[in-house]
Motif scaffolding. Sequence first.
Motif, PDB file in Angstrom:
ATOM      1  N   LEU A 161      69.178  31.028  67.812  1.00  0.00           N
ATOM      2  CA  LEU A 161      69.743  29.951  67.010  1.00  0.00           C
ATOM      3  C   LEU A 161      71.097  30.341  66.427  1.00  0.00           C
ATOM      4  CD1 LEU A 161      66.531  28.922  65.010  1.00  0.00           C
ATOM      5  CD2 LEU A 161      67.510  27.719  66.975  1.00  0.00           C
ATOM      6  N   GLN A 162      71.837  29.329  66.013  1.00  0.00           N
ATOM      7  CA  GLN A 162      73.092  29.509  65.301  1.00  0.00           C
ATOM      8  C   GLN A 162      72.884  29.172  63.826  1.00  0.00           C
ATOM      9  OE1 GLN A 162      75.888  30.750  66.771  1.00  0.00           O
ATOM     10  NE2 GLN A 162      74.561  30.956  68.585  1.00  0.00           N
ATOM     11  N   PRO A 163      73.743  29.663  62.941  1.00  0.00           N
ATOM     12  CA  PRO A 163      73.594  29.310  61.527  1.00  0.00           C
ATOM     13  C   PRO A 163      73.533  27.804  61.282  1.00  0.00           C
ATOM     14  CG  PRO A 163      75.152  31.106  61.763  1.00  0.00           C
ATOM     15  CD  PRO A 163      74.816  30.657  63.156  1.00  0.00           C
ATOM     16  N   THR A 164      74.244  27.029  62.082  1.00  0.00           N
ATOM     17  CA  THR A 164      74.242  25.571  61.903  1.00  0.00           C
ATOM     18  C   THR A 164      72.899  24.935  62.243  1.00  0.00           C
ATOM     19  OG1 THR A 164      75.195  25.405  64.123  1.00  0.00           O
ATOM     20  CG2 THR A 164      76.730  25.273  62.249  1.00  0.00           C
ATOM     21  N   ASP A 165      72.010  25.670  62.897  1.00  0.00           N
ATOM     22  CA  ASP A 165      70.681  25.142  63.227  1.00  0.00           C
ATOM     23  C   ASP A 165      69.722  25.213  62.045  1.00  0.00           C
ATOM     24  OD1 ASP A 165      71.208  24.571  65.980  1.00  0.00           O
ATOM     25  OD2 ASP A 165      71.040  26.715  66.417  1.00  0.00           O
ATOM     26  N   ILE A 166      70.055  26.004  61.043  1.00  0.00           N
ATOM     27  CA  ILE A 166      69.174  26.187  59.878  1.00  0.00           C
ATOM     28  C   ILE A 166      69.462  25.107  58.844  1.00  0.00           C
ATOM     29  CG2 ILE A 166      68.432  27.739  58.048  1.00  0.00           C
ATOM     30  CD1 ILE A 166      67.711  28.714  60.870  1.00  0.00           C
ATOM     31  N   ASP A 167      68.444  24.364  58.481  1.00  0.00           N
ATOM     32  CA  ASP A 167      68.607  23.298  57.493  1.00  0.00           C
ATOM     33  C   ASP A 167      68.174  23.715  56.091  1.00  0.00           C
ATOM     34  OD1 ASP A 167      69.482  21.193  59.321  1.00  0.00           O
ATOM     35  OD2 ASP A 167      67.454  21.311  60.141  1.00  0.00           O
ATOM     36  N   TYR A 168      67.339  24.749  56.010  1.00  0.00           N
ATOM     37  CA  TYR A 168      66.822  25.168  54.704  1.00  0.00           C
ATOM     38  C   TYR A 168      66.628  26.676  54.668  1.00  0.00           C
ATOM     39  CZ  TYR A 168      63.358  25.956  50.974  1.00  0.00           C
ATOM     40  OH  TYR A 168      62.694  26.434  49.883  1.00  0.00           O
ATOM     41  N   ILE A 169      67.075  27.285  53.580  1.00  0.00           N
ATOM     42  CA  ILE A 169      66.807  28.698  53.321  1.00  0.00           C
ATOM     43  C   ILE A 169      65.982  28.809  52.050  1.00  0.00           C
ATOM     44  CG2 ILE A 169      67.763  30.988  52.815  1.00  0.00           C
ATOM     45  CD1 ILE A 169      70.336  30.105  54.230  1.00  0.00           C
ATOM     46  N   ASN A 170      64.770  29.359  52.172  1.00  0.00           N
ATOM     47  CA  ASN A 170      64.008  29.722  50.985  1.00  0.00           C
ATOM     48  C   ASN A 170      64.486  31.116  50.600  1.00  0.00           C
ATOM     49  OD1 ASN A 170      61.747  30.960  49.391  1.00  0.00           O
ATOM     50  ND2 ASN A 170      60.928  28.894  49.627  1.00  0.00           N
ATOM     51  N   ALA A 171      65.319  31.165  49.583  1.00  0.00           N
ATOM     52  CA  ALA A 171      65.975  32.411  49.202  1.00  0.00           C
ATOM     53  C   ALA A 171      65.014  33.362  48.500  1.00  0.00           C
ATOM     54  CB  ALA A 171      67.164  32.117  48.290  1.00  0.00           C
ATOM     55  N   HIS A 172      65.297  34.650  48.618  1.00  0.00           N
ATOM     56  CA  HIS A 172      64.497  35.639  47.886  1.00  0.00           C
ATOM     57  C   HIS A 172      64.618  35.375  46.391  1.00  0.00           C
ATOM     58  CE1 HIS A 172      62.279  39.290  47.233  1.00  0.00           C
ATOM     59  NE2 HIS A 172      63.257  39.837  46.543  1.00  0.00           N
TER      60      HIS A 172
END
Length: 416
Positions: free
Chosen positions: A292-303
């Motif tokens: 995947l590319q960064p643009t494929d990620i819609d959500y990051i559950n951050a630490h």
Amino acid sequence: MKRVVVTGTGALTPIGNSAADFWKSLVKGVSGAASITKFDASRFKTRFACELKDFDPLQVIPKSEARKYDLFTQYALISVAEAVEHAGIDFDTLNRNRIGVIWGSGNGGIQTFQEQVSEFARGDGTPRFNPFFIPKMIADIASGVISIRYNLRGINFTTVSACASSNSAIIDAFNYIRWGKADMIITGGSEAPINETSIGGFNAARALSTNNEDPAGASRPFDVGRDGFVMGEGAGALILEEYEHARKRNATILAEVAGGGMAADAYHLTGTHPEGEGAYLGMMAALEDAGLQPTDIDYINAHATSTLVGDNTELTAIERLFGERPAVHISGTKSMTGHLLGAAGAIEAIACIGALQEDTIPPTINTREVTPEFAGFNLTLGSAVQTPVRCAMSNTFGFGGHIATTIFKKADRNGK
């Protein structure tokens, strides 16, 4: 390599004793923090935590059996029981030799250790230890007990990478299945650290919030006034399964495991690299693994533990990978659950799966004024956001510089 999917989840958290209740509370922005009830914390710098509510292990575990297990193992068994039921598993119809357990815990039976050593110290020096002391304490016992409960004879071990433990477990389970070494693996993590030893130890390390006047508002990721994390407890369980195996038994596919990445800060005993080097490498490795590319990620559950340095270094790493002021939705759900240490990755994976299924980003609560250099980030402050979610990333970082990032992908409408 084979595809790997999630077919069941179970959760035991400070804001819900099931995966469904946990998700509902996340979306509502409920805080699980309150004054500590497990022990007299009046002389401690921190007197609050995110404890489980209305927890009764005897609903799932017979009394004669429960006494053999530390709380972290009890939590594991209860979350796994829910996940197994959720996945609709009939083990009698499956090959138990190809079903394993890979579980994560950062501390194992720390409550048992404290109780036994304290009892010895109060005595006359004569060693009188509980015969279950060692098996209750050791970190690998939860995975063993789960396998015994369901007579599962496949791959079995425990990952210990501090607060990255359960994400490490999920990645290992993902790998063993896609390599063809197992058909199904029960994975996740559990932690029971709300006791004098843990609270006192993390206080000494200056890691915990001391906002005793406002426990519910104490965990405030990214906020200029944040002063440390809030301790949490509980467990999260996921059933990972080879895609064709799941389809053959007509299982409902909740999400697909797309990739996982591990790295190390190689910087400090407890602190994160100032430029987020390990976080960047872990996220990059997960993306590469998933194709995947960064643009494929819609959500990051951050630490996003709400520590002074940690939150900033994670956002620095995200900005480096996703671009300046990235549009990707980010949230810190520890603002609600507190920090479950080795179990954090497991419940946050379940949060990511909820986001994929419901096209909803859970919020970051309590944050009022974002650190100025990160004010332009999409941190989902205050309330949940409805938006399409195709892929979700979950970050976990542990003392010692351990990094583990997982990526989950939406299953299509036919559960494929």
